[in-house]
Motif scaffolding. Sequence first.
Motif, PDB file in Angstrom:
ATOM      1  N   PHE A  12     -30.092 -18.599  -3.868  1.00 49.16           N
ATOM      2  CA  PHE A  12     -29.752 -17.188  -3.671  1.00 49.16           C
ATOM      3  C   PHE A  12     -29.969 -16.405  -4.974  1.00 49.16           C
ATOM      4  CE2 PHE A  12     -26.716 -13.648  -3.754  1.00 49.16           C
ATOM      5  CZ  PHE A  12     -27.110 -12.961  -2.617  1.00 49.16           C
ATOM      6  N   GLN A  13     -29.528 -16.973  -6.093  1.00 55.76           N
ATOM      7  CA  GLN A  13     -29.692 -16.302  -7.386  1.00 55.76           C
ATOM      8  C   GLN A  13     -31.167 -16.088  -7.711  1.00 55.76           C
ATOM      9  OE1 GLN A  13     -27.575 -19.068  -9.821  1.00 55.76           O
ATOM     10  NE2 GLN A  13     -25.809 -18.898  -8.477  1.00 55.76           N
ATOM     11  N   LYS A  14     -31.977 -17.137  -7.464  1.00 53.62           N
ATOM     12  CA  LYS A  14     -33.418 -17.024  -7.738  1.00 53.62           C
ATOM     13  C   LYS A  14     -34.053 -15.961  -6.852  1.00 53.62           C
ATOM     14  CE  LYS A  14     -33.955 -21.816  -9.161  1.00 53.62           C
ATOM     15  NZ  LYS A  14     -34.182 -23.129  -8.585  1.00 53.62           N
ATOM     16  N   ILE A  86     -43.299 -20.881  -4.826  1.00 53.40           N
ATOM     17  CA  ILE A  86     -41.910 -21.223  -5.096  1.00 53.40           C
ATOM     18  C   ILE A  86     -41.408 -22.173  -4.009  1.00 53.40           C
ATOM     19  CG2 ILE A  86     -39.565 -20.310  -5.430  1.00 53.40           C
ATOM     20  CD1 ILE A  86     -41.652 -19.376  -7.570  1.00 53.40           C
ATOM     21  N   ASP A  87     -41.834 -21.907  -2.770  1.00 54.51           N
ATOM     22  CA  ASP A  87     -41.390 -22.692  -1.617  1.00 54.51           C
ATOM     23  C   ASP A  87     -42.602 -22.994  -0.731  1.00 54.51           C
ATOM     24  OD1 ASP A  87     -39.947 -23.929   0.358  1.00 54.51           O
ATOM     25  OD2 ASP A  87     -38.855 -22.135   1.000  1.00 54.51           O
ATOM     26  N   ARG A 100     -43.744 -19.889   1.400  1.00 55.16           N
ATOM     27  CA  ARG A 100     -42.976 -19.452   2.581  1.00 55.16           C
ATOM     28  C   ARG A 100     -42.915 -17.918   2.653  1.00 55.16           C
ATOM     29  NH1 ARG A 100     -39.380 -22.059   5.853  1.00 55.16           N
ATOM     30  NH2 ARG A 100     -39.283 -23.827   4.416  1.00 55.16           N
ATOM     31  N   GLN A 101     -42.684 -17.275   1.515  1.00 54.25           N
ATOM     32  CA  GLN A 101     -42.573 -15.817   1.494  1.00 54.25           C
ATOM     33  C   GLN A 101     -43.870 -15.159   1.986  1.00 54.25           C
ATOM     34  OE1 GLN A 101     -41.452 -14.254  -2.350  1.00 54.25           O
ATOM     35  NE2 GLN A 101     -40.971 -12.258  -1.527  1.00 54.25           N
ATOM     36  N   MET A 135     -44.280 -30.193  -7.850  1.00 59.12           N
ATOM     37  CA  MET A 135     -44.287 -28.939  -8.608  1.00 59.12           C
ATOM     38  C   MET A 135     -43.062 -28.839  -9.513  1.00 59.12           C
ATOM     39  SD  MET A 135     -45.549 -26.446  -5.532  1.00 59.12           S
ATOM     40  CE  MET A 135     -45.507 -24.903  -6.435  1.00 59.12           C
ATOM     41  N   GLU A 136     -41.903 -29.265  -8.996  1.00 61.00           N
ATOM     42  CA  GLU A 136     -40.672 -29.195  -9.790  1.00 61.00           C
ATOM     43  C   GLU A 136     -40.738 -30.131 -10.990  1.00 61.00           C
ATOM     44  OE1 GLU A 136     -37.600 -29.714  -6.835  1.00 61.00           O
ATOM     45  OE2 GLU A 136     -37.715 -27.609  -6.228  1.00 61.00           O
ATOM     46  N   VAL A 137     -41.300 -31.313 -10.798  1.00 56.83           N
ATOM     47  CA  VAL A 137     -41.467 -32.260 -11.909  1.00 56.83           C
ATOM     48  C   VAL A 137     -42.393 -31.647 -12.965  1.00 56.83           C
ATOM     49  CG1 VAL A 137     -42.481 -34.487 -12.567  1.00 56.83           C
ATOM     50  CG2 VAL A 137     -40.961 -34.342 -10.580  1.00 56.83           C
ATOM     51  N   TRP A 138     -43.518 -31.071 -12.507  1.00 50.62           N
ATOM     52  CA  TRP A 138     -44.490 -30.437 -13.403  1.00 50.62           C
ATOM     53  C   TRP A 138     -43.821 -29.312 -14.190  1.00 50.62           C
ATOM     54  CZ3 TRP A 138     -46.571 -25.460 -13.675  1.00 50.62           C
ATOM     55  CH2 TRP A 138     -47.703 -25.311 -14.474  1.00 50.62           C
TER      56      TRP A 138
END
Length: 150
Positions: A12-14, A86-87, A100-101, A135-138
Motif C-alpha cells: 500500500f505504501q509503495k 513492479i508487479d 499489472r498496472q 527481479m527482487e533478488v536483482w
Amino acid sequence: SHSPSFADADEFQKECARSGYYTTDLMSKAVKTCRKLGLLVGESMELFDLLATKVEDASKMMESDEDLYEDAPDEFLDELMCTFMIDPVILPTSGKIVDRQTITQHLLNDSTDPFNRKELSVGDIVPAVELKEKMEVWLEEKRAARNQSS
C-alpha cells in the motif's frame, strides 16, 4: 492486540508513493487535519502519522531505485511500456509479460489482449511469480552494491 493497518502494508505504501498523487505536503496536511478535527484518535492517529513517514520512505526508495532500473535486463521490462515492472503478470492469451498496472489500465477500455486482440479480463491474468522473485533478488543486489559505494 494490534489490528492490521495500511501503515503496516508495504504494498500500500509503495502504491501511494507510485501513484503520482502523493506529496509530503499533502500527507502532513492530512495528518494535521485529522489531529485538529479529532477524526482519528489514539492508536489510529499514531498509525496514520506513521503511514505518512512510511510512504515518504517508500517514495525516496523508489526514486533512488529508478536509477538502478536503467541497466535492468530486458526480461524485467514491460513489453508494452518498456518500463521496469513492479508487479509482472503473464497474459495467458499471448504468453506475454507486462506490469499489472499496464494491463489493468488497458483492460478498463478494451477487454482484449493488446498483443493479439483475443478476449481477456483482469481475472485471466496470472502473476509471474518466478520472474518477480528474480527481479527482487536483482534489485536487492543492486541496492546492496549502491549502498556499499555511497
